[in-house]
Design a protein around this motif. Structure first.
Motif, PDB file in Angstrom:
ATOM      1  N   MET A  36     -37.333 -17.471  13.922  1.00 29.89           N
ATOM      2  CA  MET A  36     -36.993 -18.850  13.590  1.00 29.89           C
ATOM      3  C   MET A  36     -37.450 -19.192  12.176  1.00 29.89           C
ATOM      4  O   MET A  36     -38.283 -18.512  11.601  1.00 29.89           O
ATOM      5  N   THR A  37     -36.853 -20.237  11.622  1.00 34.05           N
ATOM      6  CA  THR A  37     -37.239 -20.701  10.294  1.00 34.05           C
ATOM      7  C   THR A  37     -38.482 -21.568  10.425  1.00 34.05           C
ATOM      8  O   THR A  37     -38.457 -22.563  11.134  1.00 34.05           O
ATOM      9  N   GLY A  84     -28.538 -20.534   3.300  1.00 36.13           N
ATOM     10  CA  GLY A  84     -28.954 -19.819   4.507  1.00 36.13           C
ATOM     11  C   GLY A  84     -28.439 -18.394   4.548  1.00 36.13           C
ATOM     12  O   GLY A  84     -28.660 -17.685   5.523  1.00 36.13           O
ATOM     13  N   ASP A  90     -28.746 -11.608  18.163  1.00 40.94           N
ATOM     14  CA  ASP A  90     -29.400 -12.873  18.486  1.00 40.94           C
ATOM     15  C   ASP A  90     -29.163 -13.866  17.353  1.00 40.94           C
ATOM     16  O   ASP A  90     -28.933 -13.472  16.214  1.00 40.94           O
ATOM     17  N   LEU A 105     -32.319 -22.975  12.761  1.00 42.18           N
ATOM     18  CA  LEU A 105     -32.281 -23.755  11.528  1.00 42.18           C
ATOM     19  C   LEU A 105     -33.612 -24.459  11.284  1.00 42.18           C
ATOM     20  O   LEU A 105     -34.354 -24.730  12.227  1.00 42.18           O
ATOM     21  N   GLY A 161     -30.622 -10.406   8.767  1.00 42.84           N
ATOM     22  CA  GLY A 161     -31.896 -11.099   8.569  1.00 42.84           C
ATOM     23  C   GLY A 161     -33.034 -10.452   9.334  1.00 42.84           C
ATOM     24  O   GLY A 161     -34.036 -10.077   8.750  1.00 42.84           O
ATOM     25  N   ALA A 162     -32.896 -10.321  10.639  1.00 45.09           N
ATOM     26  CA  ALA A 162     -33.988  -9.767  11.441  1.00 45.09           C
ATOM     27  C   ALA A 162     -33.722  -8.317  11.834  1.00 45.09           C
ATOM     28  O   ALA A 162     -34.573  -7.697  12.468  1.00 45.09           O
ATOM     29  N   THR A 187     -26.916 -12.777   4.461  1.00 40.85           N
ATOM     30  CA  THR A 187     -27.710 -12.974   5.670  1.00 40.85           C
ATOM     31  C   THR A 187     -27.305 -14.264   6.374  1.00 40.85           C
ATOM     32  O   THR A 187     -26.404 -14.991   5.928  1.00 40.85           O
ATOM     33  N   LEU A 247     -29.967 -16.667   7.790  1.00 39.48           N
ATOM     34  CA  LEU A 247     -31.376 -16.949   8.096  1.00 39.48           C
ATOM     35  C   LEU A 247     -31.979 -15.742   8.822  1.00 39.48           C
ATOM     36  O   LEU A 247     -31.872 -14.633   8.321  1.00 39.48           O
ATOM     37  N   ASP A 248     -32.581 -15.961   9.982  1.00 37.60           N
ATOM     38  CA  ASP A 248     -33.243 -14.839  10.668  1.00 37.60           C
ATOM     39  C   ASP A 248     -32.397 -14.307  11.820  1.00 37.60           C
ATOM     40  O   ASP A 248     -32.924 -13.803  12.805  1.00 37.60           O
ATOM     41  N   ALA A 276     -30.301 -11.853  14.067  1.00 37.86           N
ATOM     42  CA  ALA A 276     -30.357 -10.407  14.301  1.00 37.86           C
ATOM     43  C   ALA A 276     -28.929  -9.889  14.413  1.00 37.86           C
ATOM     44  O   ALA A 276     -28.136 -10.417  15.192  1.00 37.86           O
TER      45      ALA A 276
END
Lengths: 581, 581
Positions: free
Chosen positions: B1-2, B54, B191, B195, B263-264, B298, B300-301, B303
């Protein structure tokens, strides 16, 4: 968690195979790791980084001209064996000796130490240096016991650059020692990573908490605290590092800086943090020299970050800035200072769109005022419904429809109030409102509401109240503006599904001679029903609206917010009793 | 998560502030986004990337010479407004016109389209191009309706390079169109991302599943499947892309490739995947040209990852390879082909350590055989206990102690069996076993077991059974080797806590005249008790063993596995009835 692997036991081997295949211009695989694709000149000291894998781009990502000569690669979070270290050293060495650089962990100290002794026995001068930058791992009096984390990047860089310049093995070791002595890192963890094939993370941090100084493999930290704002974290990191400022750096103000993400803490977050860190460093009289903000020493998908400060003297600054060309890090020669803003080509003159800025006269003044009232009613209902709209949007979008509409209507209302205070005509008032809405809200709905408000205004006269035909045209103009900009049709599950029945229903009722307020209220009620009925629609995929099928069953948020605004304006009309829109 | 933000509503603004502060040599902030730090030459077409934020390094990370002239930055996952686009364009334009490049999403199409029209009205030639590379978002017959994902990176690169070469606006648009027509991307998600300020992820994918073709904001994909191996995923991605091969590329074999992490899903995983992808592309007759494996677009995070293939003709290959220097992407001029392996400086001669390789004679043959039996007993007990050892290690380490010990003992046993088949002396058999253990297992325990086995062997004669003094010396030598390599002392919560009482207890009992097997068995029992007692110890922090305090209450895994091996060997002695070790 780590999801992509074949046999977890072969993870590191498979990684090296893919890494070498991706970077044939930079590296070639040898037993135990990788070396540069091209041999270096005879007599050069070979600088070898190494350690367990799982920390990319540390350690193999920085092999290439200007940086490391090779990298020894162990299994995930496991020191490579002395045999692997020896193998890579033998492939990389060019007659000038070998320096192994790694973080201060037991296995690495043992295995690289063994390898160096064995190489020396075989007539290859070899040395080891263990980085100890993590201030959270041992107190200031015991720096030799500290472990190595992201500050290793700076040590590797300066030592490698010295070797590239032709320094002797002793000299390269001296540069590594000097850099390490001037380098401090403090890190935080928000959550642990999951090893290939493991079902659980290596460690966890409770949600909303952070582990200050927690090591990159879950080693103990200094404390566990509440996770605050980015600003709070910046203060904690900078203050922690300054409290451990290396001896002999008083009065020195130039620092290499690494703001390092550990894997799942992403670039945007790091830049938000950097904004605060940069300000705090400036307040402390420190000047970052080519700061690195990004992922340089990761820990698989661990959430967290660290800040490294490395005090530079002239020699270290030269080495820090020296060019490098590796798979993960390229340093081009220092650029000329950026052109001063004043010298930059002047921006084009601010755009002045031809628009009717004529002042209003006659009943048009009240029409403009009514437009402001309508925007106020829209603001009230959108703020009231913002959360519900967000929930509708979250089903298939990113949940920000309510927030975006509030941002837009707030800006539109402010712009309209100002224009009305200047006694501008309805067209100018609504154009200002539409432009402000679009500029502040952005996104799809911002653009659509922007053109819609502008189109409505364009249909209204500047010197009198609009007639029935003009009102019908205004609604039709809004519909045309929205469909020609967005390309959506009725049935596509967009706000057009509410706007189209409103515009046609309003016009049809006006043609039957109904009072304007009744025609409007009926049309608004139809829009509301239509918005609810979008729940049954399947969104059109593709260009106009790439939403998920899972939104079936949920009303479209754009149609819903439009219907809410139309309804609120109808209520306003009932309370004010005004006739024209 | 951010997790890192100040006010979530200001996230994008704060990000831009930090980004511009980190890269003053490359960019400067202007209202609406960033432009290059230095003005380009008059008459150059300005290429502007843009979209919601993002997605770093998309879009602002690729501003600089050879790449974009500026970037228009919206809120997270929200199209920037037309006003922002116009503002950045006015700051970046140099008289040659403006091209906006972005992914095909409704808001971007509208806002950049509006901005281009408004710029054109003001006399600045402006065009738009929306990338449509995502093959999962619409079928082959409807490519214009596809959305844009990581393939945009290739389109941005070639179009920007054409502009840098001096191409006209029409020409740059042609290059963008041509590249886009030849570019295909297929992605998967494991996944969703969270935000800034949101409590829940934007979307989720069930654990162990993957969403094939799921969009980077959660837009619908092609199917949901079981997550298999990296090899399985490589097959699905390559086959999917080849089934959608662009018209007109038959017979062409050179492709730009982007294997993009969202991201992840981290670098090591991407390289594991790349190993398989590269092989499959080769089998399909395709040659990757400077493939990019990493995070380029990307979410954010989130997957997940995507694979992009872009078929290159000569012009596009030249543009793909052209130099670029931006914050997130630097392309140095194409290197010379790597030196052929055969021409590389020959590796140093394989290390030959002086060691007693004399063949065994007399009773030493049985001693060597007993050493092999002992390693077999060790293998059996370590494989039996591997999971339990892993659980002990997981409390404060990375949970791989059992796996590492199995890897080590398997290699040691194989090497010892071979050496014994060659009828080598006990010293040589144990040296081979120790070297193999260390080389295969790596890590701390691999290094320690390696030196311990070698030390034991060094104390044994080559032509007879060892005497009681020699047996005591062998145990003492193992202890000395381990402590001098690792630096740990009794009480540090390491395997020394079991090895030390064993070595001293064994020697003391031998001195009292006890039979060797009894002395050994008693000492092994003491080691076992001592290993259990490590549960109460607090590990020494710092260099030798940076473990967490949370291991207090858990026996040390290294001491536990050593005690288990010693005990198993005692049992073996009881069953074989042999007297010497």
């Amino acid at each position: 968690m780590t999801r992509l692997f074949n046999d977890p036991a072969r993870f590191a081997d498979d990684m090296v195979t893919g890494f070498a295949a991706a970077h044939p211009d930079h590296v070639r695989a040898v037993p135990g790791g990788v070396v540069r694709a091209r041999p270096t000149r005879t007599g050069k000291v070979a600088v070898l980084t190494g350690g367990g894998s799982g920390h990319y781009p540390a350690f193999c990502g920085v092999v290439g001209p200007g940086f490391a000569d090779g990298s020894v690669i162990g299994d995930v979070f496991t020191s490579p064996s002395a045999a692997r270290a020896r193998s890579v050293a033998e492939a990389a060495q060019a007659g000038g000796g070998v320096l192994f650089l790694f973080g201060n962990y037991a296995g690495d100290v043992m295995n690289f130490g063994l390898a160096a002794r064995q190489l020396a026995d075989d007539g290859i001068p070899a040395r080891c240096f263990a980085v100890t930058d993590d201030i959270a791992s041992a107190p200031a009096g015991q720096t030799a016991r500290r472990r190595g984390i992201a500050g290793g990047f700076v040590v590797f860089k300066t030592a490698s650059a010295a070797a590239e310049e032709g320094a002797s093995l002793d000299e390269v070791v001296r540069v590594a020692e000097l850099t390490n002595a001037r380098t401090r890192t403090l890190g935080v963890a928000f959550d642990g990573c999951t090893l290939p094939g493991a079902g659980e993370p290596l460690f966890t941090v409770p949600e909303g908490r952070l582990g200050l100084g927690l090591g990159i493999h879950g080693e103990p930290g200094v404390s566990e605290d509440t996770l605050g704002t980015a600003e709070d974290l910046a203060r904690a990191l900078v203050a922690g590092l300054l409290a451990d400022r290396p001896a002999g750096t008083d009065g020195e103000g130039r620092v290499a800086v690494v703001l390092n993400g550990l894997g799942a803490t992403k670039y945007e977050e790091l830049y938000v943090l950097w904004g605060a860190v940069a300000r705090l460093l400036d307040e402390a009289g420190l000047t970052p020299v080519r700061p690195e903000v990004g992922e340089l020493v990761t820990s698989l998908d661990m959430a967290g970050c660290s800040l490294t400060l490395s005090w530079l003297d002239d020699e270290l600054e030269r080495l820090w800035l020296a060019p490098a060309d590796t798979p993960a890090f390229r340093r081009t020669p220092p650029a000329e200072p950026p052109v001063d803003d004043a010298a930059v080509r002047p921006a084009a003159a601010p755009r002045r769109r031809a628009r009717s800025a004529a002042t209003a006269s006659g009943a048009a003044v009240e029409v403009a005022e009514l437009a402001v009232h309508a925007l106020r009613a829209a603001r009230d209902v959108l703020h009231r419904d913002a959360e519900a709209l967000g929930r509708l949007d979250a089903v298939a979008g990113d949940g920000d429809h309510g927030r975006g509409m509030c941002k837009g209507v707030d800006a539109a209302l402010a712009a309209a109030e100002k224009a009305h205070t200047d006694r501008l005509a309805p067209a100018a008032v609504l154009a200002a409102a539409g432009d402000a809405w679009a500029a502040e809200a952005g996104g799809t709905s911002g653009a659509l509401w922007g053109v819609a408000l502008r189109a409505i205004g364009g249909a209204l006269p500047a010197d009198r109240a609009p007639g029935r035909e003009e009102l019908a045209s205004a609604a039709a103009a809004a519909l045309t503006a929205v469909t020609s900009l967005g390309g959506a049709e009725v049935g596509d599950k967009t706000l057009v599904d509410a706007l189209a029945p409103f515009a046609t229903g309003f016009a049809a009722r006006l043609r039957t001679g109904a009072p304007v307020s009744e025609a409007y209220a009926s049309a608004a009620a139809e829009a509301r029903t239509a918005a609810e009925n979008t729940a049954g629609l399947r969104p059109r995929l593709g260009r106009a609206r790439p939403l998920a099928d899972r939104s079936v069953g949920t009303p479209d948020p754009g149609a819903t917010s439009l219907a809410a605004v139309l309804t609120a304006v109808a209520t306003l009309r009932a309370t004010t009793g005004s006739e024209p829109v």
